[in-house]
Design an enzyme around this catalytic site. Structure first.
Site, mmCIF file in Angstrom:
data_model
loop_
_atom_site.group_PDB
_atom_site.id
_atom_site.type_symbol
_atom_site.label_atom_id
_atom_site.label_comp_id
_atom_site.label_asym_id
_atom_site.label_seq_id
_atom_site.Cartn_x
_atom_site.Cartn_y
_atom_site.Cartn_z
ATOM 1 N N LYS A 106 -19.980 4.645 9.785
ATOM 2 C CA LYS A 106 -19.191 4.357 8.576
ATOM 3 C C LYS A 106 -19.016 5.650 7.807
ATOM 4 O O LYS A 106 -19.885 6.529 7.858
ATOM 5 C CB LYS A 106 -19.897 3.333 7.682
ATOM 6 C CG LYS A 106 -18.965 2.584 6.750
ATOM 7 C CD LYS A 106 -18.296 1.433 7.469
ATOM 8 C CE LYS A 106 -17.399 0.624 6.567
ATOM 9 N NZ LYS A 106 -17.011 -0.633 7.214
HETATM 10 P P1 NAD Z 1 -9.035 -4.339 -0.200
HETATM 11 O O1 NAD Z 1 -9.160 -3.089 -0.973
HETATM 12 O O2 NAD Z 1 -7.754 -4.652 0.500
HETATM 13 O O3 NAD Z 1 -9.356 -5.607 -1.141
HETATM 14 C C1 NAD Z 1 -10.472 -5.701 -1.960
HETATM 15 C C2 NAD Z 1 -10.122 -6.682 -3.078
HETATM 16 O O4 NAD Z 1 -11.294 -6.969 -3.839
HETATM 17 C C3 NAD Z 1 -9.083 -6.157 -4.062
HETATM 18 O O5 NAD Z 1 -8.147 -7.178 -4.326
HETATM 19 C C4 NAD Z 1 -9.909 -5.864 -5.343
HETATM 20 O O6 NAD Z 1 -9.161 -5.997 -6.516
HETATM 21 C C5 NAD Z 1 -10.949 -6.955 -5.219
HETATM 22 N N1 NAD Z 1 -12.165 -6.745 -6.013
HETATM 23 C C6 NAD Z 1 -12.873 -5.623 -6.233
HETATM 24 N N2 NAD Z 1 -13.917 -5.880 -7.054
HETATM 25 C C7 NAD Z 1 -13.864 -7.200 -7.367
HETATM 26 C C8 NAD Z 1 -14.643 -8.074 -8.155
HETATM 27 N N3 NAD Z 1 -15.707 -7.632 -8.817
HETATM 28 N N4 NAD Z 1 -14.286 -9.377 -8.247
HETATM 29 C C9 NAD Z 1 -13.197 -9.841 -7.593
HETATM 30 N N5 NAD Z 1 -12.430 -9.055 -6.814
HETATM 31 C C10 NAD Z 1 -12.746 -7.760 -6.710
HETATM 32 O O7 NAD Z 1 -10.253 -4.339 0.818
HETATM 33 P P2 NAD Z 1 -10.441 -5.184 2.150
HETATM 34 O O8 NAD Z 1 -10.029 -4.342 3.297
HETATM 35 O O9 NAD Z 1 -9.864 -6.533 1.977
HETATM 36 O O10 NAD Z 1 -12.052 -5.277 2.183
HETATM 37 C C11 NAD Z 1 -12.754 -6.246 1.423
HETATM 38 C C12 NAD Z 1 -14.124 -6.417 2.032
HETATM 39 O O11 NAD Z 1 -13.963 -6.786 3.401
HETATM 40 C C13 NAD Z 1 -15.005 -5.165 2.037
HETATM 41 O O12 NAD Z 1 -16.341 -5.536 1.892
HETATM 42 C C14 NAD Z 1 -14.774 -4.594 3.426
HETATM 43 O O13 NAD Z 1 -15.852 -3.776 3.851
HETATM 44 C C15 NAD Z 1 -14.677 -5.885 4.210
HETATM 45 N N6 NAD Z 1 -14.027 -5.724 5.501
HETATM 46 C C16 NAD Z 1 -12.717 -5.380 5.597
HETATM 47 C C17 NAD Z 1 -12.156 -5.220 6.861
HETATM 48 C C18 NAD Z 1 -10.710 -4.906 7.037
HETATM 49 O O14 NAD Z 1 -10.267 -4.836 8.206
HETATM 50 N N7 NAD Z 1 -9.927 -4.752 5.990
HETATM 51 C C19 NAD Z 1 -12.936 -5.398 8.008
HETATM 52 C C20 NAD Z 1 -14.273 -5.782 7.860
HETATM 53 C C21 NAD Z 1 -14.796 -5.932 6.595
#
Ligand code: NAD
Length: 418
Positions: A106
């Site tokens: 990571k």
């Molecule tokens: P992203 O940036 O697209 O979305 C994150 C969202 O969370 C945003 O809408 C943001 O406004 C919101 N957010 C932040 N703090 C918040 C809070 N306190 N309360 C409510 N909402 C809040 O990110 P993503 O890619 O969707 O990733 C989200 C999670 O999923 C992370 O933990 C990431 O590690 C995990 N993840 C993502 C992927 C991927 O392929 N995108 C894969 C595996 C895991």
């Protein structure tokens, strides 16, 4: 959000919890609880106004016993060394639980992308890619998107690497745009595995997903796609949130319309067709059938877990529950489907992307989605077999039991050569 839980300590606790049910030597366990190496950098990058700024950046290579290190790159002001170490460890166990041939890594940069122009972000990303070049490669370490990074950043990393290496190597990163060697279905993959995990879990628990009420915390890539796909199989998304707050309508929201509203305005709050606005904490404690934390780590701590009223929690985010929250929810018979299964769609389709890049032969979206469904349902069945046969306290421990055994086997079979 709890300030206390250190995600790296949470990871180590989760590994210890699983190891208690397995016959693993302490010295092997010690190795599997710490990263093999962590690169810490200070990038010095020119800003548009002629000034120069320093950005701290990290890449953790946690374990490579099952294959190349694999994991995303996060841009966020709260990125820290321990967070990156934890996230890289979760990748090891995530790849193992879905049985794809990768280890875990990571990366992250301490940066608030909202404060920077696209040109500044490109210089920051290319500077990071230049520093990562000796470590990454199609057979070594393969970055991907994470919070606040996406196809654009992956394309910059790929391009920097290829120019410096004087080659073409599309498989050096995944999550690229289709035109640069990305895979069909990659953008949706994390939300899709979240939906598939929820569907399988409801079926296993003899609950109806059709008509089930759903609250989603975090309406970004993972959360909004999960919401839309759950809606497609008949669930009722009643509340969603982002960092600015939450919207709620007990008669159901239109997941796509809220996403479009957020795209146009930058936030879900203010969405005119919602009955109510809630705080982020209120969303997490709504009386719903399914809660999907899809934002960041430590969203639910032990205290908040006492107030969670959902029957099932499916973790789209990485590490959204502290170990205390896990204990409380287990005690309260709330079923938690862990991140390392529920959001493994992202890395699984990244694996498909890398396979396609290596073969220079590209699949249809239908094939990607079918293969993903096979991987997630098989992993779910393996997890529930372990849950029953070892009489485990919860699904997270079951996932770690399956994954840890696979990593231990690979390490033992490889032997320990310095
Ligand atoms: P992203 O940036 O697209 O979305 C994150 C969202 O969370 C945003 O809408 C943001 O406004 C919101 N957010 C932040 N703090 C918040 C809070 N306190 N309360 C409510 N909402 C809040 O990110 P993503 O890619 O969707 O990733 C989200 C999670 O999923 C992370 O933990 C990431 O590690 C995990 N993840 C993502 C992927 C991927 O392929 N995108 C894969 C595996 C895991």
């Amino acid at each position: 959000m709890s300030e206390e839980a250190n995600p790296f300590e949470s990871l180590q606790e989760q590994i210890d919890d699983a190891a208690a049910y397995l016959d693993v030597d302490d010295d092997i366990l010690e190795r599997l609880k710490h990263p093999e190496r962590v690169l810490e950098l200070n990038l010095s990058v020119d800003m548009d106004d002629g000034s120069r700024r320093r950005f701290e950046a990290f890449r953790s290579q946690f374990n490579g016993d099952r294959g190349p290190y694999k994991g995303g790159i996060r841009y966020h002001p709260n990125v820290s060394r321990d967070e990156v170490k934890a996230l890289s460890g979760w990748m090891v166990y995530k790849c193992a639980v879905v049985d794809i041939p990768y280890g875990g890594g990571k990366g992250g940069i301490v940066i608030d992308p909202k404060e920077h122009s696209a040109a500044e972000l490109e210089r920051v990303t290319r500077s990071f890619a230049k520093e990562l070049r000796p470590l990454i490669g199609e057979d070594r370490d393969i970055p991907a998107p994470d919070v606040n990074t996406g196809q654009r950043e992956m394309n910059w990393i790929k391009d920097t690497y290829e120019k410096l290496e004087h080659t073409t190597a599309p498989g050096v990163v995944t999550g690229k745009a289709i035109s640069s060697g990305g895979s069909e279905g990659r953008v949706e993959a994390t939300g899709r595995s979240t939906m598939l995990t929820a569907r399988e879990a409801f079926d296993y628990l003899d609950k109806e997903i059709e008509g089930a009420t759903v609250a989603v915390q975090g309406y970004g890539n993972a959360g909004s796609v999960a919401a839309r796909l759950l809606e497609d199989i008949g669930a009722d998304v009643v509340a969603v949130s982002d960092s600015s707050g939450a919207v709620y309508d007990e008669s159901g929201l239109d997941a796509v319309a809220v996403k479009e509203f957020k795209r146009d305005t930058g936030s879900v709050t203010g969405y005119e067709d919602a009955a109510e606005e809630l705080s982020n904490e209120e969303l997490l404690t709504l009386d719903v059938d399914l809660l999907i934390p899809a934002a960041l780590e430590n969203a639910i701590d032990g205290d908040l877990a006492e107030d969670v009223r959902a029957d099932v929690v499916v973790e789209a985010a990485n590490g959204p529950l502290t170990p205390d929250a896990d204990d409380v929810l287990t005690e309260r018979d709330v079923y938690v489907l862990p991140d390392i299964l529920a959001n493994a769609g992202g890395v699984t389709v990244s694996y498909f992307e890398w396979v396609q890049n290596r073969q220079r032969f590209y699949w249809t979206e239908e094939r990607v989605n079918d293969e993903l469904e096979r991987v997630i349902t098989e992993a779910f069945d393996t997890l529930t077999d372990a849950y029953e046969s070892h009489d485990l306290p919860n699904f997270r421990t079951a996932a770690y039991v399956v994954a840890l055994q696979r990593v231990v086997d690979a390490y033992t079979d490889n032997g320990n050569w310095p």
